[in-house]
Write an enzyme that holds these catalytic residues in place. Sequence first.
Site, mmCIF file in Angstrom:
data_model
loop_
_atom_site.group_PDB
_atom_site.id
_atom_site.type_symbol
_atom_site.label_atom_id
_atom_site.label_comp_id
_atom_site.label_asym_id
_atom_site.label_seq_id
_atom_site.Cartn_x
_atom_site.Cartn_y
_atom_site.Cartn_z
ATOM 1 N N ARG A 71 -110.721 -58.298 105.722
ATOM 2 C CA ARG A 71 -109.730 -56.909 105.461
ATOM 3 C C ARG A 71 -110.656 -55.772 104.818
ATOM 4 O O ARG A 71 -110.458 -54.665 105.257
ATOM 5 C CB ARG A 71 -108.406 -57.282 104.553
ATOM 6 C CG ARG A 71 -107.214 -57.825 105.321
ATOM 7 C CD ARG A 71 -106.385 -58.428 104.261
ATOM 8 N NE ARG A 71 -105.579 -57.190 104.002
ATOM 9 C CZ ARG A 71 -104.549 -57.415 103.001
ATOM 10 N NH1 ARG A 71 -104.392 -58.183 102.459
ATOM 11 N NH2 ARG A 71 -104.332 -56.185 102.676
ATOM 12 N N CYS A 108 -106.234 -53.859 95.464
ATOM 13 C CA CYS A 108 -105.853 -55.144 96.454
ATOM 14 C C CYS A 108 -105.104 -54.382 97.616
ATOM 15 O O CYS A 108 -105.532 -53.208 97.855
ATOM 16 C CB CYS A 108 -105.170 -56.018 95.779
ATOM 17 S SG CYS A 108 -103.386 -55.643 94.914
#
Length: 280
Positions: free
Chosen positions: A181, A238
């Site tokens: 990611r 995050c």
Amino acid sequence: MTAIQDVTTIVSVNWLYEHINNDNIVVLDATLSKATERGRHKLNDYIPGTRFFDIKDTFSDGNAPFPNTMISAKEFETAARELGINTNSTIVVYDVYGIYSSARAWYMFRSMGHENIAVLNGGLPAWNANHYLTEEYKEYKGKKGNLEVKYNDAFFKDYNYLLKNLMEVNKIIIDARSTDRFKGHVPEPRPGLRKGHIPNSENIPYGNLLEKGFLKDKESLQAIFEAYKNKDELIFSCGSGVTACILALGAEISGIKNYSVYDGSWTEWGSLGQLPLQRD
């Protein structure tokens, strides 16, 4: 039984089992479903006396454009008092994954000046593995608490702060998402988000701090953060401000104090097309 005056940042299920009936112990389940999952565990699977710390619907700003946005100090104080939390409460917080959203609850309380809180290492799976008693959930109906919060806004940063410090070599943004990611190799689990990462940020996947649902020992955590121990500030990011708090938990245990969390995280940054990004 006597009251517990303070706890360390993280406690074992054995410690909780031994102290669960102490006068000022409050046990919170802060389970938040992951972005790729739906629902919660079965309703007869709670540590005895658990009160539910509802990150999604109570302890996040429902009017904010991004998930898990921190609520105001007054709202936090009011909601925490409804759970019977007092200024002298010793809080142990857990979740059903081992360590996931429990770290977010820990961080939220600390931002509000309540230091007497610990994460249950291994969470509910560790409790069950020891064959300790569980029970059906009972909504808290007891006396309101008297918690008085003292919010410290240094705990959370916004995207403007990050933009101004992207080139600062001693202020490091660390992303807790998976490496795929982070590098933009796979789609984000939330629709509409760009792929990639904040420019000049670095990557420590939160899973690197865990082993079979437990936080790694202090020496292992210190090794992970060794390269950052002399930096002016670490800013953890995050997907939506949850697993960044696992990095904060690990940093705290490793002895690092100069850290904060980017509350909007990639859900915000990746949504705002005017903000720069990198892909590897």
